[in-house]
Design an enzyme around this catalytic site. Sequence first.
Site, PDB file in Angstrom:
ATOM      1  N   HIS A  81       0.779  -1.155   0.221  1.00  0.00           N
ATOM      2  CA  HIS A  81       0.230  -0.020   0.045  1.00  0.00           C
ATOM      3  C   HIS A  81       0.944   1.198  -0.017  1.00  0.00           C
ATOM      4  O   HIS A  81       0.324   2.460  -0.275  1.00  0.00           O
ATOM      5  CB  HIS A  81      -1.043  -0.035   1.207  1.00  0.00           C
ATOM      6  CG  HIS A  81      -2.072   0.578   1.043  1.00  0.00           C
ATOM      7  ND1 HIS A  81      -2.890   0.356  -0.015  1.00  0.00           N
ATOM      8  CD2 HIS A  81      -3.208   0.832   1.915  1.00  0.00           C
ATOM      9  CE1 HIS A  81      -4.216   0.875  -0.061  1.00  0.00           C
ATOM     10  NE2 HIS A  81      -4.345   1.128   1.178  1.00  0.00           N
ATOM     11  N   ASN A 114      -6.260   6.280   5.385  1.00  0.00           N
ATOM     12  CA  ASN A 114      -7.660   6.650   5.152  1.00  0.00           C
ATOM     13  C   ASN A 114      -7.987   8.219   5.385  1.00  0.00           C
ATOM     14  O   ASN A 114      -9.002   8.437   5.271  1.00  0.00           O
ATOM     15  CB  ASN A 114      -8.645   5.624   6.190  1.00  0.00           C
ATOM     16  CG  ASN A 114      -8.559   4.335   5.730  1.00  0.00           C
ATOM     17  OD1 ASN A 114      -7.982   4.013   4.868  1.00  0.00           O
ATOM     18  ND2 ASN A 114      -9.542   3.687   6.432  1.00  0.00           N
ATOM     19  N   ASP A 136      -1.165   2.859  -5.255  1.00  0.00           N
ATOM     20  CA  ASP A 136      -1.245   1.585  -5.718  1.00  0.00           C
ATOM     21  C   ASP A 136      -2.437   0.988  -6.466  1.00  0.00           C
ATOM     22  O   ASP A 136      -3.511   1.435  -5.615  1.00  0.00           O
ATOM     23  CB  ASP A 136      -0.662   0.487  -4.770  1.00  0.00           C
ATOM     24  CG  ASP A 136      -1.753   0.720  -3.341  1.00  0.00           C
ATOM     25  OD1 ASP A 136      -1.881   1.837  -2.774  1.00  0.00           O
ATOM     26  OD2 ASP A 136      -2.323  -0.121  -3.042  1.00  0.00           O
ATOM     27  N   ASN A 162      -9.068   3.458  -0.291  1.00  0.00           N
ATOM     28  CA  ASN A 162      -9.373   4.235   0.673  1.00  0.00           C
ATOM     29  C   ASN A 162      -8.802   5.644   0.773  1.00  0.00           C
ATOM     30  O   ASN A 162      -9.613   6.993   1.110  1.00  0.00           O
ATOM     31  CB  ASN A 162      -9.583   3.784   2.120  1.00  0.00           C
ATOM     32  CG  ASN A 162     -10.596   2.734   2.245  1.00  0.00           C
ATOM     33  OD1 ASN A 162     -11.696   2.782   1.752  1.00  0.00           O
ATOM     34  ND2 ASN A 162     -10.360   1.522   3.134  1.00  0.00           N
TER      35      ASN A 162
END
Lengths: 249, 583
Positions: free
Chosen positions: A72, A119, A144, A165
């Site tokens: 991520h 987030n 990503d 997110n």
Amino acid sequence: MLHAASPTPGFCLSSSSNLNCRSYSTKALVRARFSVCCSVGESKNGATKVEYTPWLVVGLGNPGRKYHGTRHNVGFEVIDSISKAEGIRMNTIQSKALIGIGSIGDVPILLAKPQTYMNFSGESVGPLAAYYQVPLRHILLVYDEMKLPNGVLRLQPKGGHGYHNGLKNVMGHLDGSPNFPRLSIGIGNPPGNMDVKAFLLQKFSSVEREQIDASLEQGVEAVKTLVLNGFSNQVYRFNLGQKYKYHKV
Amino acid sequence: MVLIPSMVIVALSASPLSGRNLFSSLPSTPPSPPTPPHPSSTPQPPIPIPKYPPPRKSLQNPPNNHPALKHHHRSSYHKPVNRPGVIASDGDRSVIVGDSGVSYLLPGAPFEFQFSYSETPKEKPIAIREPAFLPFAPPTMPRPWTGKAPLKSKKDKEKKVRLLESLNPPRPGSNGVKQLQMAKPLELGKYSRDGKSREEILGEPLRKWEIRMLVKPMVSDNRQVNLGRDGLTHNMLELIHSHWKRSPVCKIRCKGVPTVDMKNVCHHIEDKTGGKIILRVGGVVYLFRGRNYNYSTRPQYPVMLWKPAAPVYPKLIQAAPGGLTKDEADELRLKGKSLLPICKLAKNGVYTTLVKDVREAFEGSPLAKIDCKGLEPSDYKKIGAKLKDLVPCVLLSFDDEQILMWRGNDWKPMFPQSPPFSHPSEAGITEDSVSTGETDDDNESEQEGNMVNTSPKMLSLWKHAIESSKALLLDDFNLGPDALLEKVEEFEGVSQVMEHSYPALILSNENGAKGSMASFEDGTEDSCSSQDGLTTEDEGDDDDDSYNDFLEDDMFDVVESYAEPSSLPIDFVVNKLKQKREE
């Protein structure tokens, strides 16, 4: 070149190479429809001094050693490689992000790595863009993407959030608008029935690591070309090349 | 102790030889394993284990003798077509092998009839697989019944052929056979359209709102003509007209092999039916009949009663194709085995982007492979044949249910120049190119030993941010991620104070109180805090009176530049509420 009547970067003619630019003398106040274009110079008072609209390149990721080098966090890695390649030092903390200010050629660049968790990335990107007066079409988000195979990059002028997110949050903070360019870095689908979150927070395997390292370099080149020339035929060819880069004999 | 039966057998058979007593007690001879293994020694299982499941018997034995049940599938009829032209004729009807494969010429017909108009390959067939009969009427040879149910309606009975006793002299060989003949020659189809041309029937071109109105109810509807791997067949023409009887637009859904070349399919549809395509989405085509269409004056083509056998075409894959030697071709095939396929085709999917994708793949590599697992072999071979013509390429192999293609020696790239940025080290953009004042754009600034090279506006914004404590300049680089996170969170607390603090409120009745809040700045607003006697109205606050009272009470200390816990605006509100409660 039009003389900008207002101080903010409002009037830009899209003058990238493949767009036909018809300049009407009567319609001098028409705002260019193609808002995704190169960073065009604005002339100040008709003088030869030209100042380019800055680009904000944001890499999305999670802070902390626990998440360092996970899938991520590829966004962070791209930003790191850009800063190394261009010699831009990331030495300032502003608006919950680590930023570095510099330029690529003549174009001012702001590199940012939000240190909020993924987030909440929007909380740092939004105010940062507002402070440095970067228009929406010059905010490049690097993140990503699971839809692309590992190591494949794609430059898009706009798009959706694809259930990412971080992207969703950034879009929310930019007034819900998806019209900012992005660089997606493929990480491949989670194998079998693996939990998506677990997959994203895993580190890369050795094979994938090499592929990603190679694509980081290509990504730096792509960002340079994008910043200097805008979305043009070159970007289209770059995307094609990336799509078929593993289909070689 | 478990005795494997084999051991018993071995023991029994070995006893005369080895001299061992079967019933010897245990201690004397410890149970020895059976004789040491020799090559074929896995002990024979009592029941032979079949290696594969037994072959499934077919449901019934096909009665293989009756001529009525013969068909052209897997028959060994093979008649080469030496030269193009008529290969069979029956009066004025004939079967032609020409540019458009096997086609049928009927008297009075506006065009040659073929089985499939869009799927006939451009290659000329080299042989036919069944005797050349016209599929429009039962020939005199026994064939399986593929016709209609018995005629019941009056209209159908009108189509019945009346037979009369023939007035011709009987044929020489036939003894006692009654000769019959038809009253009038059998008309297979009616083609006159009241003399209207295609443009007249179509009428004026449709406007956009008309198109939208016509198409909208059909989008979610299932009423459609399905176009599959045989493309636009002859009988489909009649089907489209029957759809047009009931609705002005006919929806045609194309799936599978023909979608590789939608342009061709659409051209044939418009050409043969006389309608106009008003909308085309992916594999779905909406065909408008024309403003002046009349169902009763439509051209009525004879319906094909059975599917004629496809003729034999030359082989698609050659050992040494496209100017290569056999060895080179084999080398390419070997390389292709380890190639990743560019896409996977679904069994009956829509392949409209396939040609474009293959062309783009050829930009990067001379070979391209498509994964066709799950498709019928005839299907992916047809797709390969189409790709060979459309993307000009050379087919190398179909093994493993993959199509392997080579771009050929005369391949021209789509983009004339070499790819833009393939090397990481490109000249022209060097890092740390410190422009020493040559250009007017960039501005150098040295800050504590750093060279920052950027535009003046950005620099000024940056410096302003650092000065107003919105940004923190870090001295040490290479902070680990955890340390960095800590610093960020720490700084966050500080900068939030800056952001969320109020501008100064100076009251006229408070002489002594310095506007110590004057040191706070609201970064976004440049509201200056002045020390003059402004009777303040707080921006957007209610309850000024009690608020102002509390300012008096609390502003005794000189507040530092950082907010102390009790002096934030929220604290004022809390105190105010407390006071209210006390009152």
